[in-house]
Motif scaffolding. Structure first.
Motif, PDB file in Angstrom:
ATOM      1  N   VAL B 215      66.136  36.584  39.093  1.00 49.51           N
ATOM      2  CA  VAL B 215      65.423  37.041  40.293  1.00 49.51           C
ATOM      3  C   VAL B 215      64.091  37.636  39.829  1.00 49.51           C
ATOM      4  CG1 VAL B 215      65.461  38.500  42.334  1.00 49.51           C
ATOM      5  CG2 VAL B 215      67.603  37.559  41.422  1.00 49.51           C
ATOM      6  N   HIS B 216      63.025  37.009  40.207  1.00 51.61           N
ATOM      7  CA  HIS B 216      61.682  37.412  39.789  1.00 51.61           C
ATOM      8  C   HIS B 216      61.118  38.395  40.829  1.00 51.61           C
ATOM      9  CE1 HIS B 216      57.529  35.993  38.116  1.00 51.61           C
ATOM     10  NE2 HIS B 216      57.739  37.288  37.960  1.00 51.61           N
ATOM     11  N   VAL B 217      60.909  39.625  40.409  1.00 58.70           N
ATOM     12  CA  VAL B 217      60.493  40.687  41.332  1.00 58.70           C
ATOM     13  C   VAL B 217      59.031  41.039  41.099  1.00 58.70           C
ATOM     14  CG1 VAL B 217      60.846  43.096  41.966  1.00 58.70           C
ATOM     15  CG2 VAL B 217      62.807  41.641  41.511  1.00 58.70           C
ATOM     16  N   MET B 218      58.284  41.193  42.186  1.00 59.12           N
ATOM     17  CA  MET B 218      56.930  41.766  42.110  1.00 59.12           C
ATOM     18  C   MET B 218      56.693  42.603  43.361  1.00 59.12           C
ATOM     19  SD  MET B 218      54.328  39.071  40.372  1.00 59.12           S
ATOM     20  CE  MET B 218      53.362  40.392  39.684  1.00 59.12           C
ATOM     21  N   GLY B 219      55.760  43.544  43.218  1.00 56.78           N
ATOM     22  CA  GLY B 219      55.468  44.425  44.351  1.00 56.78           C
ATOM     23  C   GLY B 219      54.508  43.764  45.322  1.00 56.78           C
ATOM     24  N   ASP B 220      54.428  44.371  46.513  1.00 55.52           N
ATOM     25  CA  ASP B 220      53.512  43.826  47.521  1.00 55.52           C
ATOM     26  C   ASP B 220      52.077  43.853  47.023  1.00 55.52           C
ATOM     27  OD1 ASP B 220      55.146  43.141  49.810  1.00 55.52           O
ATOM     28  OD2 ASP B 220      55.643  45.269  49.906  1.00 55.52           O
ATOM     29  N   ARG B 221      51.636  45.012  46.603  1.00 56.07           N
ATOM     30  CA  ARG B 221      50.245  45.146  46.195  1.00 56.07           C
ATOM     31  C   ARG B 221      49.992  44.449  44.860  1.00 56.07           C
ATOM     32  NH1 ARG B 221      51.746  49.444  49.025  1.00 56.07           N
ATOM     33  NH2 ARG B 221      50.329  50.339  50.548  1.00 56.07           N
ATOM     34  N   GLU B 222      50.978  44.478  44.040  1.00 57.24           N
ATOM     35  CA  GLU B 222      50.825  43.836  42.741  1.00 57.24           C
ATOM     36  C   GLU B 222      50.629  42.332  42.901  1.00 57.24           C
ATOM     37  OE1 GLU B 222      54.321  43.863  40.306  1.00 57.24           O
ATOM     38  OE2 GLU B 222      53.168  44.189  38.493  1.00 57.24           O
ATOM     39  N   SER B 223      51.416  41.744  43.767  1.00 61.40           N
ATOM     40  CA  SER B 223      51.309  40.296  43.937  1.00 61.40           C
ATOM     41  C   SER B 223      50.046  39.924  44.714  1.00 61.40           C
ATOM     42  CB  SER B 223      52.539  39.760  44.670  1.00 61.40           C
ATOM     43  OG  SER B 223      52.687  40.414  45.922  1.00 61.40           O
ATOM     44  N   ALA B 224      49.597  40.851  45.583  1.00 60.33           N
ATOM     45  CA  ALA B 224      48.380  40.557  46.357  1.00 60.33           C
ATOM     46  C   ALA B 224      47.122  40.859  45.570  1.00 60.33           C
ATOM     47  CB  ALA B 224      48.386  41.355  47.650  1.00 60.33           C
ATOM     48  N   VAL B 225      47.270  41.580  44.446  1.00 56.52           N
ATOM     49  CA  VAL B 225      46.126  41.982  43.608  1.00 56.52           C
ATOM     50  C   VAL B 225      45.075  42.667  44.478  1.00 56.52           C
ATOM     51  CG1 VAL B 225      44.628  41.279  41.732  1.00 56.52           C
ATOM     52  CG2 VAL B 225      46.578  39.876  42.335  1.00 56.52           C
ATOM     53  N   ASP B 226      45.455  43.775  45.061  1.00 54.77           N
ATOM     54  CA  ASP B 226      44.579  44.468  46.002  1.00 54.77           C
ATOM     55  C   ASP B 226      43.916  45.655  45.303  1.00 54.77           C
ATOM     56  OD1 ASP B 226      43.259  45.249  48.192  1.00 54.77           O
ATOM     57  OD2 ASP B 226      44.989  46.085  49.238  1.00 54.77           O
ATOM     58  N   TYR B 227      42.956  45.380  44.453  1.00 53.15           N
ATOM     59  CA  TYR B 227      42.199  46.424  43.769  1.00 53.15           C
ATOM     60  C   TYR B 227      40.808  46.484  44.375  1.00 53.15           C
ATOM     61  CZ  TYR B 227      45.760  46.452  40.094  1.00 53.15           C
ATOM     62  OH  TYR B 227      46.924  46.569  39.412  1.00 53.15           O
ATOM     63  N   PRO B 228      40.225  47.678  44.531  1.00 54.79           N
ATOM     64  CA  PRO B 228      38.852  47.759  45.041  1.00 54.79           C
ATOM     65  C   PRO B 228      37.883  47.212  44.000  1.00 54.79           C
ATOM     66  CG  PRO B 228      39.593  49.928  44.368  1.00 54.79           C
ATOM     67  CD  PRO B 228      40.778  49.025  44.264  1.00 54.79           C
ATOM     68  N   PRO B 229      36.787  46.668  44.456  1.00 55.79           N
ATOM     69  CA  PRO B 229      35.814  46.127  43.499  1.00 55.79           C
ATOM     70  C   PRO B 229      35.273  47.230  42.603  1.00 55.79           C
ATOM     71  CG  PRO B 229      35.358  45.398  45.736  1.00 55.79           C
ATOM     72  CD  PRO B 229      36.395  46.446  45.840  1.00 55.79           C
ATOM     73  N   GLY B 230      34.991  46.884  41.386  1.00 56.86           N
ATOM     74  CA  GLY B 230      34.447  47.857  40.459  1.00 56.86           C
ATOM     75  C   GLY B 230      34.801  47.505  39.038  1.00 56.86           C
ATOM     76  N   SER B 231      34.323  48.352  38.185  1.00 57.42           N
ATOM     77  CA  SER B 231      34.624  48.159  36.772  1.00 57.42           C
ATOM     78  C   SER B 231      35.713  49.140  36.373  1.00 57.42           C
ATOM     79  CB  SER B 231      33.370  48.393  35.937  1.00 57.42           C
ATOM     80  OG  SER B 231      32.397  47.435  36.272  1.00 57.42           O
ATOM     81  N   TYR B 232      36.656  48.676  35.644  1.00 55.97           N
ATOM     82  CA  TYR B 232      37.799  49.512  35.299  1.00 55.97           C
ATOM     83  C   TYR B 232      38.114  49.362  33.818  1.00 55.97           C
ATOM     84  CZ  TYR B 232      38.577  49.456  40.320  1.00 55.97           C
ATOM     85  OH  TYR B 232      38.419  49.569  41.653  1.00 55.97           O
ATOM     86  N   ARG B 233      38.795  50.354  33.368  1.00 53.77           N
ATOM     87  CA  ARG B 233      39.448  50.248  32.075  1.00 53.77           C
ATOM     88  C   ARG B 233      40.937  50.306  32.368  1.00 53.77           C
ATOM     89  NH1 ARG B 233      37.111  53.770  27.449  1.00 53.77           N
ATOM     90  NH2 ARG B 233      35.774  51.942  27.404  1.00 53.77           N
ATOM     91  N   VAL B 234      41.612  49.173  32.223  1.00 55.88           N
ATOM     92  CA  VAL B 234      43.028  49.107  32.579  1.00 55.88           C
ATOM     93  C   VAL B 234      43.864  49.328  31.327  1.00 55.88           C
ATOM     94  CG1 VAL B 234      42.673  47.609  34.555  1.00 55.88           C
ATOM     95  CG2 VAL B 234      43.025  46.614  32.303  1.00 55.88           C
ATOM     96  N   ARG B 235      44.981  49.965  31.571  1.00 54.20           N
ATOM     97  CA  ARG B 235      45.865  50.316  30.450  1.00 54.20           C
ATOM     98  C   ARG B 235      47.247  49.756  30.738  1.00 54.20           C
ATOM     99  NH1 ARG B 235      49.512  54.354  29.707  1.00 54.20           N
ATOM    100  NH2 ARG B 235      49.873  55.068  27.573  1.00 54.20           N
ATOM    101  N   ASP B 236      47.783  49.040  29.789  1.00 54.12           N
ATOM    102  CA  ASP B 236      49.136  48.504  29.921  1.00 54.12           C
ATOM    103  C   ASP B 236      50.115  49.672  29.798  1.00 54.12           C
ATOM    104  OD1 ASP B 236      50.637  45.473  29.010  1.00 54.12           O
ATOM    105  OD2 ASP B 236      51.726  47.344  29.353  1.00 54.12           O
ATOM    106  N   CYS B 237      50.947  49.829  30.813  1.00 61.46           N
ATOM    107  CA  CYS B 237      51.805  51.009  30.839  1.00 61.46           C
ATOM    108  C   CYS B 237      52.900  50.942  29.767  1.00 61.46           C
ATOM    109  CB  CYS B 237      52.430  51.177  32.223  1.00 61.46           C
ATOM    110  SG  CYS B 237      53.553  49.844  32.661  1.00 61.46           S
ATOM    111  N   SER B 246      36.222  43.792  34.836  1.00 64.16           N
ATOM    112  CA  SER B 246      35.311  43.939  35.966  1.00 64.16           C
ATOM    113  C   SER B 246      35.964  43.222  37.143  1.00 64.16           C
ATOM    114  CB  SER B 246      33.965  43.307  35.629  1.00 64.16           C
ATOM    115  OG  SER B 246      33.085  43.471  36.713  1.00 64.16           O
ATOM    116  N   PHE B 247      36.088  43.944  38.220  1.00 55.62           N
ATOM    117  CA  PHE B 247      36.907  43.423  39.298  1.00 55.62           C
ATOM    118  C   PHE B 247      36.088  43.183  40.545  1.00 55.62           C
ATOM    119  CE2 PHE B 247      40.850  42.999  41.669  1.00 55.62           C
ATOM    120  CZ  PHE B 247      41.646  42.439  40.688  1.00 55.62           C
ATOM    121  N   GLY B 248      36.324  42.017  41.111  1.00 57.40           N
ATOM    122  CA  GLY B 248      35.665  41.653  42.348  1.00 57.40           C
ATOM    123  C   GLY B 248      36.512  40.610  43.053  1.00 57.40           C
ATOM    124  N   PRO B 249      36.015  40.064  44.133  1.00 54.90           N
ATOM    125  CA  PRO B 249      36.796  39.057  44.863  1.00 54.90           C
ATOM    126  C   PRO B 249      37.146  37.853  43.991  1.00 54.90           C
ATOM    127  CG  PRO B 249      34.966  39.838  46.176  1.00 54.90           C
ATOM    128  CD  PRO B 249      34.778  40.432  44.836  1.00 54.90           C
TER     129      PRO B 249
END
Lengths: 622, 301
Positions: B215-237, B246-249
């Motif tokens: 069973v492959h599980v993902m979250g609503d926002r995670e699967s929709a990739v709903d991040y605001p535009p901008g530059s980020y430094r992402v960290r693998d938890c 750099s994030f945009g449409p």
């Protein structure tokens, strides 16, 4: 557009701090994700431009900080004050006696009025004008108004007074005019520079000098002498720079006792003897020669009565008894003076009535007198059944006389002996003031008033050791003589100086008729006295039923009457033309409140953005 | 927490009529190689075959002999039970995005499947797994057979916390190390690991004759990739690795494509290896997942 406080632009450093904060933190926020498998690393060019790509909250905060910085720096806009503008003008008029001096058909006040009317006529429609006057004190004749006709009527109603314009009144008038965009000062002599400085005006006043130097003759003083005994004297002063003919007439008892012409030397005084008078009463001296200023051409005095009256002097000190008796006889040689020691029984006939009783350092028990003068009043003795007429509340070892009626502040305080501080009843008024040596607390040194059983006078200082005969304490002697004269003067006649407060016992509503014929009603106070301040020289009539009192107001001021005196060595700085245009053509409209409101709105908008963003990312804080 | 929904009456009522179909035998000799432990000969008739000497005469079909004069022996479906292990991923990645509550969603799905499996009184347990410093964490409940015992899972759910890495291969190795009879293994995870890891894990289970369901599980926002535009430094938890993005449409669309590709690769592997695979993308679609995705796992009405 400009800044009221440019130094406060230092707060713009907060913008730099904001930029630094955002570049450090908000431009590259770190977010934690479930896995990097889903993200691609940003290409290098994008990574470089990311440093400058700032988000909406940054711009909102920068805008708010900029608005607040400009607000504290006092950003203002300059707007034209033309048609429909809101410029205010203050017209300040000197109403001193000299403004009534005439040169031909026009007085100096008329010239000032004409100049003011020209200013009003040339001002743009919509400007408002206020009219402020000063002489003895400052007053607002007209609040700021735009009605030209009303302003014209107000200007037409201005009248000079027969008092000297005081610097304090000028200062107060300028302070009243402080809020105006322009201040026009109309006077016949330049205002003292220190007065202008003290007023701390934002806009320097534009001084309009009116009147040309003119000659003037004035009666400085009049001494009626003692009827049937000594000559009277009139002192006439010529303020002109050339000899001036003077025709002087003196009337007493309804007939002319002196009428002669003479030449007065330039800028000199001449003593003109007359008399002796045949009887006491009001003496009027008048200069008949026409000159620029009429207010100082008449003067009145009161000659003592020739009727023999009795006076009593009570004092435990024989020296004091002797001094006071001499003074009484000098004031009125027709007095029959009896002196006695109050501690000696049957020293005088107590059943006999006296016109005046002078009581030094003793009570008045058993004395029947129409007028009583308490010298160094006796303190209230414990056990006494009758409350003291003049309650003594303290004493000083040495007193200094500082003010005297008719003279004002003395040039130097006169050191006196011991004095007792009396709490004056409301029906008495002080005629001289003093304080303890080295002390600042003021208390009355001489006072007069009318009680239910007659006139009451008070001299608070001790007159032992021939104090009254000491030439270095001449003001003490003059205050004593003045008090005695007032006590023995007829109750229906008063001689006062213009500008001095006059208190007359009338006990009913009184009609006051001024020398110019104007009348007004006066209401007596709880002590049965009506009070007014004569501002015109001449005769005032007070009528209350069948009672009537006549007050003669004399005007003379050496400075004000000198119509040549203004040599204008220290002409006031004219209105700086460089500074005038700012207020003459523009109005400053600070927009600090507007900017602060804008900052608040921006902060509110930023809060909305952050809140929505937090809700979007389900953050537990903004 | 979303996991509480697993014990809501409405949710359980929807599952009451469902049962889990287990594949029976794939042995060369039908009726002999079975999944699970044999419990005797059974009573359910399965087939007929020719009599061979040595067969138990009790199973000889005497009626056929009388009518046809032919010796036939009756064979029966043996009585058996299948051990079902629901393995829920409890690594740190299941906690992000926090708003999605992926762990609660996964526990709900796992509990639902366990509830369905209990319809046939099969022994069912729920386990959570993750990895910590190279060691596998594998915590499980005891086996419960009856639905009356379903509530026992509640206390276990309360103790589950996210943490550590996703170590699928290590978890399956731990399961196999218990040397239980092969049964059904249901793995509920976001499968945010490399293909090698999940291929190894699933392959090991298959090799041990487990029936595997993923069973492959993902979250609503995670699967929709709903991040605001901008530059980020992402960290693998899980690994702590940082990456500048750099994030945009456009980047969001690329991200969604990567998610789809990752899920497709997993689905393709499962299909090739005979692993039942279902997608559960978004807790908001729980009812839809029960109706549409559970049948892919052999759940029948």
């Amino acid at each position: 557009m400009g800044l009221l406080n440019p130094a406060n632009l230092l707060y713009a450093l907060s913008l730099a701090a904001l930029v630094a904060i955002y570049l450090r933190a908000r431009s590259r926020p770190t977010i934690e994700v479930s896995s990097l498998i889903l993200f691609e690393e940003a290409p290098a060019p994008v990574a470089r431009s990311r440093v400058l790509r700032l988000d909406l909250p940054f711009w909102l905060e920068a805008l708010a900080l900029a608005a607040l910085t400009l607000a504290v720096a006092g950003l203002y806009l300059r707007a034209h004050g033309g048609a429909g503008g809101r410029r205010t003008h203050a017209l300040v008029f000197d109403l001193g006696a000299a403004m009534g001096a005439r040169d031909g058909d026009l007085s100096r006040l008329d010239e000032a009025r004409q100049a003011a009317r020209r200013i009003v006529a040339e001002a743009p429609i919509g400007d408002s004008f206020s009219v402020i006057t000063y002489a003895l004190e400052a007053g607002a004749a007209q609040a700021p108004a735009t009605d030209r006709a009303e302003i014209g009527r107000i200007l037409g109603r201005l009248k000079p007074t027969d008092v000297a314009a005081s610097p304090a009144a000028l200062r107060a008038a300028l302070v009243d005019a402080r809020g105006a965009d322009t201040i026009d000062l109309f006077a016949d002599r330049p205002p003292p520079a220190e007065v202008i400085e003290d007023a701390r005006l934002a806009v320097p006043p534009r001084f309009h000098q009116v009147g040309a130097p003119a000659g003037n003759l004035a009666i400085v003083s009049i001494d009626p002498g003692v009827p049937r005994a000594t000559l009277g004297r009139v002192v006439v002063r010529n303020f002109s720079t050339h000899p001036q003919p003077c025709e002087l007439q003196i009337d007493a008892g309804g007939r002319t006792v002196f009428h002669s012409g003479f030449i007065v030397e330039p800028r000199a005084e001449m003593v003109v003897p007359f008399g002796p008078l045949r009887a006491g009463g009001v003496v009027a001296a008048r200069i008949l020669t026409a000159d620029a200023l009429a207010a100082d051409n008449d003067r009145y005095a009161l000659a003592p009565s020739i009727a023999q009256t009795r006076a009593l002097v009570l004092s435990p000190d024989p020296g004091v008894r002797d001094d006071l008796a001499r003074i009484l006889l000098a004031v009125n040689p027709n007095l029959i003076v009896t002196t006695a020691d109050p501690n000696v029984s049957n020293a005088f006939d107590r059943a006999r009535g006296f016109a005046l009783a002078v009581l030094h350092d003793c009570g008045d028990a058993g004395v029947t007198a129409a007028a009583r003068l308490f010298v160094f009043p006796e303190p209230w003795l414990s056990g006494s059944k009758r409350p003291p007429l003049l309650p003594v509340v303290g004493s000083v070892a040495a007193a200094e006389m500082r003010r005297r009626a008719g003279v004002g502040e003395l040039a130097a305080p006169v050191l006196l002996g011991p004095a007792r501080m009396v709490e004056l009843p409301g029906w008495m008024r002080a005629t001289s003031q003093g304080s303890g040596a080295g002390d600042r607390e003021s208390f009355p040194l001489t006072a007069i008033g009318r009680a239910a059983d007659g006139e009451i006078g008070m001299i608070a200082f001790d007159v032992r050791d021939h104090l009254l005969l000491d030439p270095d304490r001449l003001d003490a002697l003059l205050a004593t003589i003045d008090t005695i004269r007032r006590l023995i003067a007829p109750q229906d006649v008063m001689i006062e100086a213009t500008g001095a407060p006059v208190s007359v016992p009338m006990f009913a509503r009184t009609l006051l008729t001024a020398p110019d014929g104007a009348g007004r009603m006066l209401t007596p106070d709880r002590w049965g006295r009506v009070r007014f301040r004569p501002l015109l020289a001449g005769v005032y009539h007070l009528t209350a039923g069948r009672d009537s009192v006549t007050v003669y107001a004399n005007y003379y001021d050496a400075g004000e009457s000198d119509l040549i005196a203004p040599e204008f060595p220290a002409a006031p700085p004219p209105a700086a033309p460089a500074a005038a245009p700012l207020t003459a053509q523009f109005q400053m409209r600070p927009i600090g409140t507007l900017l602060a409101g804008l900052a608040l709105l921006v902060f509110l908008l930023e809060s909305i953005v952050l809140t929505r963003r937090a809700a979007r990312w389900s953050a537990r804080h903004v | 927490m979303l996991a509480a929904r697993a014990f809501e009456p409405d949710f359980l009522r929807r599952l009451d009529g469902l049962m889990m179909q287990a594949r029976r035998t794939r042995a060369p000799r039908a009726g002999r190689r079975i999944i699970g432990r044999a419990q005797g000969s059974g009573i359910e008739l399965e087939d007929f075959r020719e009599y061979a000497p040595g067969d138990d005469l009790r199973f000889l079909d005497w009626n056929a002999l009388a009518r046809l004069d032919d010796l036939k022996v009756r064979t029966f479906r043996p009585e058996r039970q299948i051990e079902i292990t629901v393995m829920v991923d409890a690594s740190a990645s299941m906690a992000l995005p926090a708003a999605d509550d992926k762990l609660g969603f996964a526990l709900t799905l796992g509990a639902g499947l366990a509830y369905i499996a209990m319809s046939e009184n099969d022994p069912v347990r729920i386990a959570v797994f993750s990895g910590h410093g190279g060691k596998a964490r594998f915590e499980s409940t005891p086996f419960f057979r009856r639905r009356e015992s379903y509530g026992e899972f509640h206390a276990f759910f309360d103790t589950v916390r996210c943490g550590g890495e996703t170590r699928l291969a290590a978890a399956t190795a731990h399961l196999l190390g218990q040397r239980r009879p092969p049964g059904v293994a249901i793995i509920v995870s976001d499968f945010l690991v490399g293909p090698n890891d999940y291929e190894t894990a699933l392959g090991d289970l298959l090799a041990a004759h487990y029936e595997v369901k993923a069973v492959h599980v993902m979250g609503d926002r995670e699967s929709a990739v709903d991040y605001p535009p901008g530059s980020y430094r992402v960290r693998d938890c899980e690994t702590g690795v940082m990456r500048d993005v750099s994030f945009g449409p456009r980047e969001a669309e690329a991200c969604r494509r990567r998610i789809a590709a990752h899920a497709d690769a997993l689905a393709d592997f499962c299909k090739r290896r005979g692993v039942m695979y279902a997608r559960a993308f978004g807790a908001s679609r729980l009812d839809d997942i029960v109706a549409r995705e559970f049948p892919r796992l052999g759940v029948i009405a």
